[in-house]
Write an enzyme that holds these catalytic residues in place. Sequence first.
Site, mmCIF file in Angstrom:
data_model
loop_
_atom_site.group_PDB
_atom_site.id
_atom_site.type_symbol
_atom_site.label_atom_id
_atom_site.label_comp_id
_atom_site.label_asym_id
_atom_site.label_seq_id
_atom_site.Cartn_x
_atom_site.Cartn_y
_atom_site.Cartn_z
ATOM 1 N N ASP A 1 0.500 4.193 -2.540
ATOM 2 C CA ASP A 1 0.132 5.538 -2.088
ATOM 3 C C ASP A 1 1.143 6.576 -2.563
ATOM 4 O O ASP A 1 0.797 7.692 -2.926
ATOM 5 C CB ASP A 1 0.032 5.596 -0.560
ATOM 6 N N LYS B 1 -6.616 5.059 13.107
ATOM 7 C CA LYS B 1 -7.192 4.914 11.775
ATOM 8 C C LYS B 1 -7.594 3.449 11.609
ATOM 9 O O LYS B 1 -6.757 2.572 11.400
ATOM 10 C CB LYS B 1 -6.183 5.324 10.704
ATOM 11 N N ASP C 1 0.837 -1.208 0.000
ATOM 12 C CA ASP C 1 0.000 0.000 0.000
ATOM 13 C C ASP C 1 0.865 1.247 0.000
ATOM 14 O O ASP C 1 0.539 2.250 -0.616
ATOM 15 C CB ASP C 1 -0.871 0.042 1.257
ATOM 16 N N CYS D 1 26.019 -31.679 11.757
ATOM 17 C CA CYS D 1 27.152 -32.603 11.938
ATOM 18 C C CYS D 1 27.310 -33.038 13.400
ATOM 19 O O CYS D 1 28.192 -33.833 13.717
ATOM 20 C CB CYS D 1 28.439 -31.964 11.441
HETATM 21 S S1 IVH Z 1 -12.031 10.933 9.557
HETATM 22 C C1 IVH Z 1 -12.778 13.403 5.367
HETATM 23 N N1 IVH Z 1 -11.287 9.205 11.340
HETATM 24 O O1 IVH Z 1 -9.943 6.513 6.632
HETATM 25 C C2 IVH Z 1 -12.565 12.065 5.885
HETATM 26 N N2 IVH Z 1 -11.459 8.496 9.092
HETATM 27 O O2 IVH Z 1 -8.603 7.671 3.999
HETATM 28 C C3 IVH Z 1 -12.636 12.128 7.358
HETATM 29 N N3 IVH Z 1 -10.921 6.151 8.751
HETATM 30 O O3 IVH Z 1 -12.518 7.478 4.482
HETATM 31 C C4 IVH Z 1 -12.398 10.790 7.873
HETATM 32 N N4 IVH Z 1 -10.477 5.676 10.845
HETATM 33 O O4 IVH Z 1 -13.021 5.618 6.126
HETATM 34 C C5 IVH Z 1 -11.550 9.421 10.042
HETATM 35 N N5 IVH Z 1 -10.659 7.797 13.036
HETATM 36 C C6 IVH Z 1 -10.912 7.991 11.751
HETATM 37 C C7 IVH Z 1 -10.811 6.977 10.790
HETATM 38 C C8 IVH Z 1 -11.081 7.269 9.463
HETATM 39 C C9 IVH Z 1 -10.535 5.196 9.614
HETATM 40 C C10 IVH Z 1 -11.045 5.966 7.297
HETATM 41 C C11 IVH Z 1 -12.263 6.615 6.726
HETATM 42 C C12 IVH Z 1 -11.756 7.512 5.648
HETATM 43 C C13 IVH Z 1 -10.383 6.984 5.389
HETATM 44 C C14 IVH Z 1 -9.483 8.081 4.933
#
Ligand code: IVH
Length: 665
Positions: A37, A115, A33, A407
Amino acid sequence: MSEQVDTRIERLVRELNEHNYRYFVLGAPAVSDEVFDRLMAELAELEAAHPDRVPPDSPTRRVGSDLSGSFPAVRHEVPMLSLDNTYSEADLVEFDARLRRELPGEALEYIAELKIDGVALSLTYENGLLVRGVTRGDGVQGEEITPNVRTIRSIPLRLRGSDEHCEVRGEVYLTRENFDAINKERAQREEPLFANPRNTAAGSLKMQDPRLVAERNLSFFAHGLMTPEPQHDRHAGSLDRLERLGFPVNPERRHCSSTDDIVTYWRAWDQDRESLPYEIDGIVVKLDALAQQARVGTTAKSPRWAFAFKFSAERVRTRLLKIALQVGRTGVVTPVAELEPVLLSGSTVSRATLHNAEELERKDIREGDAVVLEKGGDVIPKVVAVVESERPPDTRPFDFPETCPVCESNLVKDESEVAIRCVNSGCPAQLKGRIRHFASRTAMDIEGLGQALVDQLVDTELIRDAGDLYALEVEKVAELERMAETSARNLINALERSKAQPFHNVLFALGIRHVGATVARTLADHFGSIDRLRDATAEEIEAIHEIGGAIAASVHAFLRDENNAAVIDKLREAGLTLEGEEQTAAGPKPLEGKTVVVTGSLTRWGRQQAQEAVRAAGGKPTSSVSKKTDIVVAGENAGSKLEKAKELEIEILDEDEFASLIGVA
Ligand code: IVH
């Protein structure tokens, strides 16, 4: 528009589309990834700078649509954006610096969250009731999957203590435990296994029968709340409110006042992520004050007030089936993990290094353990941790043996290093390692002499050392497994060709401890022949620039060892190159006996220095061109002397050719 930009964009688009196809269609990604990215970020940047050059098939136009066509499409009231992301601290610092520039003089407070590696979901509540669950889709419109969403038990069907209108956003995910249970059942039914919890969650949400979705036991964390009338002035307040409304909100969120705070949180979770019952792939950092969020706004793709800070190395879990021991060519015994095969960064991994006995003990890695593998970039996968909570009841700490597994002679641990060694130089495992090294491309480059063949040659005792290779006969080799007359003849021919390898390759091929390819070349250049090197004292060897005491002692001891001397004799008899071509003990003399004229101006040398260089290379510098001149070195603006050299058909060198001839790069 420079052609270069066009070409680069075109290449990136082609490459990224290929990666997308491999990932989504074939399910066999070729890159991590992180790599993906990075390429995507480069493309986005180029396209932003040259908006008129965005190709119609650019993956940036897709924004990761998950529209399948089998559910009704719904337009998002507020687009569901994605997040800018990075793997580097420098970008995080830049994110903070940019916000400080845009909000001069203001205090910035952040909320850092985990995340969650799941699937984005939007939930709409009217009069306090769940009326719609919609996927992100292409960000502008998603698919309505309300019946499936209702099966997720942690999502409230009615808000607690409120009948407001609001939209809640969050992440649907699958715990590791549920993921494992699903795969276990699939294995029993002999169905293909799912790759990871995220894909499984995504697939589950798109199933047509909500009863099947319910069986998947999906989970949810809310991370965003939108109401018609603002009720809070901070994101932290929204999260607290979400909790009160009955949503699961991740408890690991943290208030941060500086990039240092954020980095500390990020590092801690990079270390501890395995302790969580679900997968995360980084952290998300958000400006806490909603007024500040509104002022910095969003770009077409992502909010400017939030940032994803990802973990760089990809990790997976698997089961450690067995700890095997590998004996290398220098006798070092390395523990190797034999694993239940898993997909990691696009390739199937079934073995990983465990480094050494100390590491095994420190991490208390046991056969049967659930382990975490990591692969950063393209390094060999390694076992980074044991999941102790998943340790089967009957495991025992690994007992490092006291004797060589091959051995059976006693193993020795050097006080000064962590390595444990088999010191029996006759150990078949070491011999096999030495022969493979001898045959390798950077050494003697013996085509066709791979591991399987080396193993057979040693096991059948057709060879006892590298010297025996050159006495092999076609008939004997042809009798080995998976060999025949032709392949045997090919091997003998390859051995014959290898005799032309230069002296420094032979010296490297001998496998003297501490003598890599570079040291071998230095020694070969300096001593010119194996005999002169053997006759040198350790002090004389050490006197060479770049050669340290350990190398000198090792070379000295190796060449005086009787067994090694016998091998070298066999190699000599076979006709291998044991001396350098143009070298003498005093160093190379490529211009020996040649009369050389330097004319015009050179960049590396002044006129006098150039003449000195000619002399040092064994040549005789003169100033006028005549029939007796052997070489003319012509620099910039060379005039009549060059003309005369051409007339007399004398060899002419330009500065670079001269430099490489006398060995100055
Ligand atoms: S905030 C404007 N908080 O990560 C987007 N996203 O690449 C605001 N995600 O589409 C997202 N954990 O699906 C936010 N604590 C978190 C998150 C989170 C996972 C995901 C979400 C978002 C993607 C961003």
